[in-house]
Design a protein around this motif. Structure first.
Motif, PDB file in Angstrom:
ATOM      1  N   ARG A   1       0.815  -1.211   0.000  1.00 46.79           N
ATOM      2  CA  ARG A   1       0.000   0.000   0.000  1.00 46.79           C
ATOM      3  C   ARG A   1       0.852   1.266   0.000  1.00 46.79           C
ATOM      4  N   LEU A   2       2.161   1.080   0.139  1.00 47.50           N
ATOM      5  CA  LEU A   2       3.023   2.220   0.429  1.00 47.50           C
ATOM      6  C   LEU A   2       3.330   3.082  -0.785  1.00 47.50           C
ATOM      7  N   SER A   3       3.462   2.470  -1.962  1.00 45.51           N
ATOM      8  CA  SER A   3       3.951   3.230  -3.113  1.00 45.51           C
ATOM      9  C   SER A   3       3.029   4.372  -3.496  1.00 45.51           C
ATOM     10  N   HIS A   4       1.710   4.177  -3.320  1.00 43.52           N
ATOM     11  CA  HIS A   4       0.765   5.222  -3.704  1.00 43.52           C
ATOM     12  C   HIS A   4       0.225   5.983  -2.502  1.00 43.52           C
ATOM     13  N   ALA A   5       0.664   5.592  -1.301  1.00 44.59           N
ATOM     14  CA  ALA A   5       0.169   6.277  -0.106  1.00 44.59           C
ATOM     15  C   ALA A   5       0.597   7.733  -0.131  1.00 44.59           C
ATOM     16  N   GLY A   6      -0.378   8.629  -0.005  1.00 37.75           N
ATOM     17  CA  GLY A   6      -0.068  10.053  -0.007  1.00 37.75           C
ATOM     18  C   GLY A   6       0.340  10.579  -1.363  1.00 37.75           C
ATOM     19  N   ALA A   7      -0.021   9.849  -2.451  1.00 36.94           N
ATOM     20  CA  ALA A   7       0.375  10.282  -3.792  1.00 36.94           C
ATOM     21  C   ALA A   7      -0.046  11.720  -4.032  1.00 36.94           C
ATOM     22  N   GLY A   8       0.876  12.489  -4.607  1.00 37.52           N
ATOM     23  CA  GLY A   8       0.599  13.892  -4.860  1.00 37.52           C
ATOM     24  C   GLY A   8       0.833  14.773  -3.650  1.00 37.52           C
ATOM     25  N   ASP A   9       1.199  14.176  -2.537  1.00 35.71           N
ATOM     26  CA  ASP A   9       1.402  14.955  -1.314  1.00 35.71           C
ATOM     27  C   ASP A   9       2.643  14.455  -0.591  1.00 35.71           C
ATOM     28  N   GLY A  10       3.753  14.345  -1.349  1.00 35.79           N
ATOM     29  CA  GLY A  10       4.998  13.928  -0.743  1.00 35.79           C
ATOM     30  C   GLY A  10       5.107  12.437  -0.537  1.00 35.79           C
ATOM     31  N   SER A  11       4.641  11.629  -1.501  1.00 36.06           N
ATOM     32  CA  SER A  11       4.723  10.183  -1.366  1.00 36.06           C
ATOM     33  C   SER A  11       6.126   9.694  -1.700  1.00 36.06           C
ATOM     34  N   ILE A  12       6.389   8.423  -1.367  1.00 37.63           N
ATOM     35  CA  ILE A  12       7.664   7.810  -1.714  1.00 37.63           C
ATOM     36  C   ILE A  12       7.865   7.841  -3.224  1.00 37.63           C
ATOM     37  N   LEU A  13       6.804   7.566  -3.965  1.00 34.61           N
ATOM     38  CA  LEU A  13       6.887   7.574  -5.424  1.00 34.61           C
ATOM     39  C   LEU A  13       7.288   8.960  -5.932  1.00 34.61           C
TER      40      LEU A  13
ATOM     41  N   TRP B   1      20.889   1.831 -11.454  1.00 31.70           N
ATOM     42  CA  TRP B   1      21.732   2.770 -12.189  1.00 31.70           C
ATOM     43  C   TRP B   1      22.349   2.172 -13.437  1.00 31.70           C
ATOM     44  N   ALA B   2      22.301   0.852 -13.571  1.00 33.90           N
ATOM     45  CA  ALA B   2      22.727   0.251 -14.839  1.00 33.90           C
ATOM     46  C   ALA B   2      21.828   0.730 -15.972  1.00 33.90           C
ATOM     47  N   GLY B   3      20.580   1.037 -15.634  1.00 29.66           N
ATOM     48  CA  GLY B   3      19.662   1.533 -16.652  1.00 29.66           C
ATOM     49  C   GLY B   3      20.111   2.835 -17.267  1.00 29.66           C
ATOM     50  N   PHE B   4      20.836   3.639 -16.506  1.00 26.41           N
ATOM     51  CA  PHE B   4      21.291   4.920 -17.032  1.00 26.41           C
ATOM     52  C   PHE B   4      22.408   4.774 -18.060  1.00 26.41           C
TER      53      PHE B   4
ATOM     54  N   ALA C   1      11.252   9.327 -16.061  1.00 27.72           N
ATOM     55  CA  ALA C   1      11.393   9.302 -14.602  1.00 27.72           C
ATOM     56  C   ALA C   1      10.193   8.657 -13.913  1.00 27.72           C
ATOM     57  N   GLU C   2       8.986   8.993 -14.353  1.00 30.64           N
ATOM     58  CA  GLU C   2       7.803   8.462 -13.669  1.00 30.64           C
ATOM     59  C   GLU C   2       7.609   6.966 -13.895  1.00 30.64           C
ATOM     60  N   PRO C   3       7.652   6.464 -15.152  1.00 29.36           N
ATOM     61  CA  PRO C   3       7.521   5.011 -15.312  1.00 29.36           C
ATOM     62  C   PRO C   3       8.662   4.241 -14.656  1.00 29.36           C
ATOM     63  N   TRP C   4       9.869   4.795 -14.711  1.00 28.09           N
ATOM     64  CA  TRP C   4      10.976   4.141 -14.030  1.00 28.09           C
ATOM     65  C   TRP C   4      10.711   4.069 -12.528  1.00 28.09           C
ATOM     66  N   ALA C   5      10.181   5.143 -11.956  1.00 28.54           N
ATOM     67  CA  ALA C   5       9.921   5.166 -10.517  1.00 28.54           C
ATOM     68  C   ALA C   5       8.940   4.066 -10.125  1.00 28.54           C
ATOM     69  N   HIS C   6       7.879   3.892 -10.921  1.00 27.93           N
ATOM     70  CA  HIS C   6       6.915   2.828 -10.631  1.00 27.93           C
ATOM     71  C   HIS C   6       7.588   1.455 -10.699  1.00 27.93           C
ATOM     72  N   ALA C   7       8.418   1.248 -11.729  1.00 25.18           N
ATOM     73  CA  ALA C   7       9.101  -0.037 -11.886  1.00 25.18           C
ATOM     74  C   ALA C   7      10.072  -0.288 -10.733  1.00 25.18           C
TER      75      ALA C   7
ATOM     76  N   ARG D   1      14.674  12.277 -11.917  1.00 22.45           N
ATOM     77  CA  ARG D   1      14.750  13.451 -12.792  1.00 22.45           C
ATOM     78  C   ARG D   1      16.103  14.140 -12.653  1.00 22.45           C
ATOM     79  N   ALA D   2      16.605  14.179 -11.420  1.00 24.28           N
ATOM     80  CA  ALA D   2      17.934  14.755 -11.210  1.00 24.28           C
ATOM     81  C   ALA D   2      18.994  13.922 -11.919  1.00 24.28           C
ATOM     82  N   GLY D   3      18.813  12.598 -11.908  1.00 27.04           N
ATOM     83  CA  GLY D   3      19.757  11.727 -12.602  1.00 27.04           C
ATOM     84  C   GLY D   3      19.742  11.945 -14.103  1.00 27.04           C
ATOM     85  N   PHE D   4      18.553  12.078 -14.683  1.00 27.95           N
ATOM     86  CA  PHE D   4      18.457  12.352 -16.118  1.00 27.95           C
ATOM     87  C   PHE D   4      19.064  13.717 -16.447  1.00 27.95           C
ATOM     88  N   ALA D   5      18.777  14.697 -15.599  1.00 26.74           N
ATOM     89  CA  ALA D   5      19.305  16.044 -15.842  1.00 26.74           C
ATOM     90  C   ALA D   5      20.825  16.045 -15.798  1.00 26.74           C
ATOM     91  N   ALA D   6      21.403  15.256 -14.879  1.00 27.56           N
ATOM     92  CA  ALA D   6      22.855  15.202 -14.759  1.00 27.56           C
ATOM     93  C   ALA D   6      23.503  14.642 -16.020  1.00 27.56           C
TER      94      ALA D   6
END
Length: 205
Positions: free
Chosen positions: A124-136, A195-198, A157-163, A144-149
């Motif tokens: 239940r944790l991944s979507h708990a508090g979604a949109g309000d500072g959730s783990i996801l 990070w191998a994905g990067f 970033a978002e689909p990767w985060a879910h995976a 996003r910071a990794g892609f920007a770097a």
């Protein structure tokens, strides 16, 4: 036991006083639910939670519609705590890979400290508090910071985060049951995998 939802029964060691307001009652019930899950496992019912909290069953239903609502609220509270812990750690870490490792380690540490409670709440944790500072949300920010770097588009970033949440959840659940390696080692393996994905990410044109 009194059935009036507006009345509380004095719990063991709790002094008499006026009825608790709803916010305080919810906190008391969430604390009791954590205790009940730790000792009774995932099948604990609302009756046991009410007993531990020193409240009537109807008082529980006045705060939470059903057991799922209680567990969702418990997961949301835990999610906020984890995000707060992560925020404290990330304030001293700037490298995105190290940030990712810190995030994975916080989850692994929770499973190590709460071997019964954590598996019950993790789904239940991944979507708990979604949109309000959730783990996801926190993980999306790290990615996003990794892609920007790397000068890359952060659309992934978002689909990767879910995976990643799914992979980390499955792995730390398995690890907490089997304890086949030290926590630091499983955290390193997960960080390497993420990070191998990067390595296949190319800079934006």
């Amino acid at each position: 036991m009194v059935d009036d939802a507006s009345t509380t029964r004095r719990g063991r060691g709790r002094p008499p006083g006026p009825p608790l307001d709803l916010a305080r009652r919810r906190t008391l019930l969430l604390d009791a639910a954590e205790d009940a899950l730790r000792t009774g496992g995932s099948d604990v019912g609302l009756g046991e939670v009410a007993k531990i909290a020193g409240l009537s069953r109807s008082a529980v239903y006045a705060a939470f519609a059903d057991r799922d609502a209680l567990l969702d609220a418990l997961a949301a509270r835990r999610s906020r705590r984890i995000v707060d812990d992560l925020g404290s750690v990330l304030s001293t870490i700037t490298d995105p890979r190290d940030q990712t490792r810190a995030a994975v380690d916080i989850l692994a540490a929770w499973f190590e400290e709460e071997p019964v409670l954590a598996p019950v709440l993790m789904s239940r944790l991944s979507h708990a508090g979604a949109g309000d500072g959730s783990i996801l949300d926190a993980l999306v920010g790290i990615l996003r910071a990794g892609f920007a770097a790397r000068g890359s588009d952060d659309a992934a970033a978002e689909p990767w985060a879910h995976a990643i949440v799914g992979a980390v959840s499955s792995t730390v659940t398995w690890w907490s049951r089997t304890a086949t390696m030290p926590r630091a080692q499983v955290v390193d393996h997960l960080t390497d995998l993420i990070w191998a994905g990067f390595s296949g990410v190319t800079p934006s044109a």
